[in-house]
Design an enzyme around this catalytic site. Structure first.
Site: not given
Length: 710
Positions: A322-323
């Site tokens: 994820t980010y």
């Protein structure tokens, strides 16, 4: 038709992957589908395409640096295309201007800089078309499709644009004016300063102050010998050692007192007065934010924070994690609901088969991991449901993915349980303490640690039993100075700068904004400090240069050296980003602050007197690397180079470089060169192409070397 503007090419490709598409040179065409009824055109920036016009382009009179022209306060800020990005802007502009395009989707990174990059490009194109915002923290096809079905009104994220714009204007005002003021004033006060530029910034300068403060503590440290008294007890057939401990203190700084205690206890009767065992639970570590991941990777792999961010960003753009630019260690319940699926998929990857398949608990109700209140825009860095073929990842990518994957798996195991044991054995009125530690339940630890340290087991003795202090001895030690920061420790210090501050109110402000800088910018700050020759990396630790001491002495007792400026600044920026404060008021305050900083610098400079402390000879300096080819005296490690130890006495100036074409020359290779005339094969010299070679002498007397290829 819609135009989608991404922040970079790899991100654009990930946004196109869930849909039927074709790449057409400088853009991607998405075919008509349920999500895009008329199809879509997808273009990308290449990071920031615009920069604020520098002072001399606003006014030619400002090309020459003069105190009389400060402060520089533009009435309006103008932007220009970064010269190397002209073609990329042209490609994006063509897509936006396409008559078939009726709506623009801003699809930059889900953060304030991503907002600025895309919105500024649209505005500088002179195009006024309806806009909406794509907000996605995972680039898996499933997450991307869902995000396109839930586009946000651009008004929802417009405050982030104003926040980023205000930050860039204010940083320009402070950076440009303070850098010119301090450079000119320091040059006028420092003989031999030459044309050194003393760049100043609201985050980089207080960060540098942390490094210089630690170095001064090291330089001012006075080493003192200390003594500990250790007794060997014979009791019930058991033999064990105990250390004199009173009120948790074990050290004597006066040898006479330690010696007197030793003599008083030698051979005397000893009694076990307390045996204590306490079980302590250690829960699994939290999920990683960017800063904790950077600190961990720096400690374990010696990756710089910048390298860790680049690797994690690459994994994000491949949809595997994820980010990365997040300051949260938590996830929302929505993300936690996907954990069983992710763990099932991880159990099919060889390194995680056993651990991911045999987890012992759910974290859904554990607030240490799942807590919406601890998540702002982005949640912790976790693996996505898209599994990589590990052999397709680079070695460094495998290492970072492994850390992220194991952090998720470990959270699904119970706590480790340790038995902490202690025996207090008294010789008359004098207490001696023996401690031990034993792992009772491994819990999560085998997921993260391949092997455990040996248990420290204590003998089986009971309270009230009596024995003898067979031998009592003095153990001498020396106090040690604090260590320099590693880059990982410095990232952590930046984040935690608000903790332990005397000013509690300011401490709370700094904690609320996560300290100095943002998760996404801290690694860039460290890189910039290195580029500006304010600090170097010596033996994997951060060392300030003479230039750093001069600047920090100059800004001492000003806002520029204190975390207060950036703390208050970030607090107000976050209020702007939430739509709670106007950006124009903040910018006007920044203009007044720029004026004050210049005035204060001029006023304080009248009292400046710079003395750069001499660094203490490092411990390795006393260890000879080899004989000097010029005079025969030992060559030692001088920090930035290897040099003759007889320089002070005989002025022998032999030196040998410690870095060549981007590769450090280790002490081992320096020894081989001095003793055998050539080094081992050194891999990865950075020429036009990377190459491997030995170093051999070109001129042994002056320390110049040349390459010998395989």
């Amino acid at each position: 038709m819609q135009a989608i503007i991404a922040e970079k090419a790899s991100q654009a490709q990930a946004l196109a992957d869930p849909f039927r598409h074709v790449k057409k040179g400088s853009h991607i065409e998405i075919a008509p589908c349920e999500t895009f009824r008329d199809g879509a055109l997808l273009a990308w920036c290449s990071g920031h395409l615009f920069e604020i016009v520098p002072p001399h382009e606003m006014d030619p009179k400002l090309k020459r640096w003069q105190l009389e022209t400060l402060p520089m306060i533009p009435e309006t800020f103008k932007y220009k295309v970064i010269p190397s990005k002209t073609s990329r802007f042209k490609a994006v502009k063509e897509i936006i201007k396409n008559p078939a395009v009726t709506e623009i989707i801003a699809a930059g990174d889900p953060a304030r800089e991503g907002e600025l990059i895309v919105q500024l490009v649209v505005r500088m194109s002179g195009i006024n078309k309806p806009m909406r915002r794509l907000w996605v923290s995972s680039l898996t096809p499933k997450a991307v499709e869902q995000a396109f079905l839930n586009l946000r009104p651009i008004e929802d994220t417009m405050p982030l644009y104003h926040e980023a714009m205000a930050r860039s204007y204010a940083d320009w005002l402070i950076g440009m004016n303070a850098s010119r003021a301090y450079t000119l004033l320091i040059q006028s006060k420092t003989k031999g300063a030459g044309r050194d530029v003393y760049a100043v910034g609201r985050v980089q300068t207080p960060t540098l102050a942390l490094v210089v403060k630690r170095e001064k503590e090291i330089l001012e440290f006075v080493q003192k010998p200390y003594y500990e008294v250790v007794a060997t007890f014979q009791l019930d057939g058991a033999t064990y050692d105990g250390k004199y401990t009173k009120e948790k203190e074990t050290r004597f700084f006066e040898k006479e007192k330690a010696e007197a205690l030793r003599e008083e206890c030698q051979g005397k009767e000893a009694e076990v007065v307390k045996v204590k065992t306490e079980n302590k639970q250690v829960p699994p570590p939290s999920f990683h934010s960017l800063s904790t991941l950077q600190a961990f990777a720096n400690k374990r792999f010696h990756f710089s924070p910048k390298k860790t961010l680049e690797i994690t960003q690459a994994l994000y753009e491949k949809s595997y994690v994820t980010y990365p630019r997040t300051d949260s260690n938590h996830v929302n319940p929505e993300e936690a609901a996907a954990f069983p699926e992710i763990l099932a998929k991880l159990s099919r990857l060889a390194p995680y088969e056993k651990w991911a398949a045999e987890t012992t608990r759910s974290v859904m109700t554990d607030k240490r991991y799942v807590d919406s209140k601890k998540v702002s825009d982005h949640y912790a860095i976790i693996p996505t449901e898209k599994m990589p073929s590990l052999h397709s990842l680079s070695g460094d990518e495998q290492k970072i993915y492994d850390v992220i994957a194991r952090s998720l798996i470990a959270a699904h195991y119970g706590p480790a349980v340790f038995a902490h044991s202690s025996i207090q054995t008294d010789i008359g009125p004098h207490p001696f303490l023996t401690t031990g530690k034993r792992l009772l339940q491994p819990g999560w630890r085998p997921v993260l640690f391949e092997s455990e340290k040996e248990d420290v087991l204590l003998p089986n003795v009971t309270e009230g039993r009596v024995g003898t202090a067979e031998e009592v001895k003095l153990v001498e030690g020396k106090t040690v100075p604090p260590s320099r920061y590693t880059e990982g420790e410095l990232i952590t210090a930046m984040k935690n700068v608000g903790y332990g501050m005397e000013d509690k109110e300011l401490g709370q402000v700094l904690k609320s904004v996560s300290g100095l800088g943002e998760e996404s910018t801290r690694s860039n700050i460290l890189e910039r400090l290195k580029q500006l020759d304010y600090m170097t990396i010596e033996q994997k630790r951060v060392a300030p240069t003479a230039k750093a001491f001069i600047l920090i002495d100059a800004v001492e007792n000003t806002l520029l050296a204190s975390p207060e400026l950036t703390g208050r600044w970030e607090q107000r920026l976050k209020e702007i980003g939430r739509g709670e404060a106007p950006a124009n008021v903040f910018i006007e305050q920044s203009k007044r602050l720029a004026e004050k900083i210049v005035q204060d610098a001029v006023q304080h400079s009248e009292r400046w007197s710079f003395t750069v402390p001499v660094k203490k000879q490092a411990a390795q300096d006393s260890q000879p690397i080899g004989p000097c080819p010029k005079c025969g005296n030992p060559v030692v490690d001088k920090g930035k180079f290897y040099g003759c130890s007889a320089y002070q006495s005989s002025k022998c100036d032999f030196t040998l470089t410690k870095k060549m074409l981007g590769k450090p020359i280790s002490a081992t290779n320096a020894k081989k060169l001095l003793s055998q005339g050539k080094t081992n094969i050194i891999k990865g010299f950075k020429g036009k192409k990377p190459f491997d070679a030995r170093l051999v002498w070109k001129n042994q007397k002056d320390g110049t070397v040349q390459f010998e290829f395989k």
